[in-house]
Scaffold this motif. Sequence first.
Motif, PDB file in Angstrom:
ATOM      1  N   MET A  53      -0.750   2.002   2.076  1.00  0.00           N
ATOM      2  CA  MET A  53      -0.188   2.708   0.963  1.00  0.00           C
ATOM      3  C   MET A  53       0.576   1.685   0.115  1.00  0.00           C
ATOM      4  O   MET A  53       1.425   0.961   0.608  1.00  0.00           O
ATOM      5  N   VAL A  91      -6.250   5.849  -8.704  1.00  0.00           N
ATOM      6  CA  VAL A  91      -6.013   6.801  -7.612  1.00  0.00           C
ATOM      7  C   VAL A  91      -7.178   7.770  -7.508  1.00  0.00           C
ATOM      8  O   VAL A  91      -7.651   8.088  -6.417  1.00  0.00           O
ATOM      9  N   GLU A 132      -6.609   6.368  -2.892  1.00  0.00           N
ATOM     10  CA  GLU A 132      -5.440   5.797  -2.224  1.00  0.00           C
ATOM     11  C   GLU A 132      -4.147   6.484  -2.686  1.00  0.00           C
ATOM     12  O   GLU A 132      -4.088   7.050  -3.771  1.00  0.00           O
ATOM     13  N   ARG A 133      -3.149   6.418  -1.842  1.00  0.00           N
ATOM     14  CA  ARG A 133      -1.826   6.947  -2.183  1.00  0.00           C
ATOM     15  C   ARG A 133      -0.951   5.805  -2.679  1.00  0.00           C
ATOM     16  O   ARG A 133      -1.026   4.685  -2.169  1.00  0.00           O
ATOM     17  N   TRP A 160      -1.159  10.886  -5.216  1.00  0.00           N
ATOM     18  CA  TRP A 160      -2.427  10.901  -4.511  1.00  0.00           C
ATOM     19  C   TRP A 160      -3.366  11.867  -5.216  1.00  0.00           C
ATOM     20  O   TRP A 160      -2.932  12.748  -5.958  1.00  0.00           O
TER      21      TRP A 160
END
Length: 96
Positions: free
Chosen positions: A1, A20, A25-26, A40
Amino acid sequence: METINASYFKARCLAILDRVRETGERIVILKRGRPVAELWPPSQAESHHPQSELKGTVTIVGDIVGPVVPEEHWDSLAGADDTPDPDSTDGRVDRE
């Protein structure tokens, strides 16, 4: 992250949102070194109800409203045909 500063996010917001969405992905957004938000992608559900994500995951096999076991296996019906005859003395208690 990944973590990014709020000022960096503010300057490149649209590009970060696209990344994103594409990668899934966060990203944690920091303000003065502390996390203030997470970014997210949204879930793929068509509805706002969490149950919608389960759509298509259940298979119904057979009758879903009928009894699970046949009636001849029910203990509550065992001996139902053996009810005492009201004219006989079987099953009566003598009180003398």
